[in-house]
Write a protein that holds these residues in place. Structure first.
Motif, PDB file in Angstrom:
ATOM      1  N   UNK A  33       3.011  -6.025  -9.097  1.00 59.20           N
ATOM      2  CA  UNK A  33       2.937  -6.874 -10.288  1.00 59.20           C
ATOM      3  C   UNK A  33       4.316  -7.370 -10.691  1.00 59.20           C
ATOM      4  N   UNK A  34       5.332  -6.514 -10.535  1.00 63.34           N
ATOM      5  CA  UNK A  34       6.698  -6.900 -10.886  1.00 63.34           C
ATOM      6  C   UNK A  34       7.325  -7.755  -9.799  1.00 63.34           C
ATOM      7  N   UNK A  35       7.155  -7.347  -8.534  1.00 63.96           N
ATOM      8  CA  UNK A  35       7.855  -8.004  -7.422  1.00 63.96           C
ATOM      9  C   UNK A  35       7.100  -9.183  -6.833  1.00 63.96           C
ATOM     10  N   UNK A  36       5.793  -9.234  -7.044  1.00 63.09           N
ATOM     11  CA  UNK A  36       5.006 -10.273  -6.409  1.00 63.09           C
ATOM     12  C   UNK A  36       4.535  -9.838  -5.035  1.00 63.09           C
ATOM     13  N   UNK A  37       3.590 -10.569  -4.469  1.00 67.17           N
ATOM     14  CA  UNK A  37       3.061 -10.195  -3.155  1.00 67.17           C
ATOM     15  C   UNK A  37       4.112 -10.385  -2.074  1.00 67.17           C
TER      16      UNK A  37
END
Length: 394
Positions: A187-191
């Motif tokens: 959620x913080x870093x992205x996929x």
């Protein structure tokens, strides 16, 4: 010798057999009531291998009519609790001789090589298995305009999805927590590629690969902090029946409003001022009363995790000089918050990067407290003493 039941009744406590009979449940259910704090238990003074159970709690849950003298005895008299500390049993971490230990292992030594996954497995008591092996990436982005907002949103989503799950084994709880932590980092870093958790964050923040170890070290060093307010909040929620994600969300919300986050903000403001004008930055801030982040009342000889982090941080000359001057000005060493801020400035992370790293690292530890409380935790009992207007008063 006086029988167990007779001795117990004299003190308004009963043995397991009578408790099961009055409740009409199996032993596993009784133990679950105790672990969740719904029934108070204590060792039998005549046989430490046995437990005794509070009659008043049994009465409350069973709906039976209490016998004479059984009402209102589940809390000790006021004189026994006035000013008393709340005591909980935890096997997650402990501070001893100026160091912090995760389940008996030195956190600083672990941070030399351990990933957040390694630390999480240790804190969750999952060293014999790898709960992260069961994790699969979740499809779809998490809404939120900031890293913290997306972190909270991912936990809230999992708390909603897991709300109806019943009590599970420790192994299943560990797998659930691995999924929660994995989704939170995404959620913080992205996929992206299924790298280690710290590598995903480094990739998202465009940190050079040789410097990614600093993010790994930070996450390992901040994973737990003993029984502070966020851990206590997490345990209270877990003890009341919250799933791990919900309990950890309660703890992180407490952390977000804690002095630790406020201290990070003040330290960040000073470090940014240093980067703009390093000459005499410590002196000017000290004279203005704005020199923040030096010293920690809990670690009067200096915060060992802060020192360990700064030893390998390779700070730029201007910031390193300002840190030395600040130590000379205050006579105190940098605290952990200031060390986090210095490292995030060194890596050129977003302004809230220090708080984001602290929350992600602490999530692993808070999930550990949720597991520990759900499986092995002592009941959480507190007295609320009403001091408001008399009922019915105008």
């Amino acid at each position: 010798m006086q029988s167990e039941t007779t001795a117990a009744q004299a003190g308004r406590w009963i043995g397991r057999g009578e408790a099961l009979a009055r409740l009409g449940v199996k032993a596993q259910t009784l133990y679950a009531y105790v672990s969740r704090g719904r029934i108070t238990a204590r060792p039998d003074p005549e046989d430490s291998r046995r437990s005794l159970y509070a009659v008043s709690d049994i009465v409350r849950l069973s709906g039976d009519e209490p016998a004479a003298g059984e009402i209102g005895q589940w809390l000790p008299p006021p004189e026994e609790t006035e000013g008393a500390d709340l005591e909980l049993r935890s096997s997650v971490s402990v501070s001893s001789q100026g160091r912090l230990y995760y389940r008996g292992l030195d956190a600083i030594q672990l941070a030399e090589t351990a990933t957040l996954e390694d630390v999480a497995r240790l804190l969750w008591d999952a060293r014999a298995t790898n709960p992260f092996a069961e994790v699969r990436p979740r499809v779809g982005a998490t809404p939120g305009s900031s890293a913290r907002g997306r972190l909270f949103a991912s936990l809230a989503r999992r708390a909603d999805e897991d709300a109806d799950l019943k009590t599970r084994s420790a192994d299943l709880l560990q797998v659930e927590c691995a999924r929660v932590l994995d989704e939170a980092v995404d959620a913080v870093a992205g996929p992206g590629p299924r790298l280690f958790l710290h590598q995903r964050l480094a990739r998202a923040w465009k940190v050079r690969e040789p410097d990614a170890h600093l993010i790994r070290r930070v996450l390992a060093l901040v994973a737990d902090n003993g029984l502070d307010a966020p851990a206590l909040t997490t345990r209270a929620a877990a003890g009341a029946g919250a799933c791990p994600a919900g309990a950890a969300l309660a703890g992180l919300t407490t952390l977000a409003g804690s002095p630790a986050i406020s201290d990070l903000a003040r330290a960040s403001a000073w470090v940014l001022a240093v980067r703009r004008q390093a000459a005499d930055a410590a002196r000017r801030a000290h004279e203005a009363g704005a020199l923040s982040g030096f010293g920690d009342a809990a670690w009067p000889q200096g915060h060992p995790r802060a020192a360990a982090l700064l030893r390998v941080a390779d700070l730029p000359p201007d910031l390193a000089r300002a840190m030395r001057e600040g130590e000379e000005m205050t006579g105190r060493r940098p605290g952990l918050g200031l060390a986090l801020v210095a490292v995030t400035r060194r890596l050129e992370l977003p302004r809230e990067g220090a708080a984001d790293l602290l929350m992600i690292g602490r999530l692993a530890g808070l999930l550990a407290h949720a597991i520990d409380q759900s499986t092995n935790g002592s009941p959480i009992r507190a007295r609320l003493r009403y001091v408001g207007p008399e009922p019915g008063a105008n």
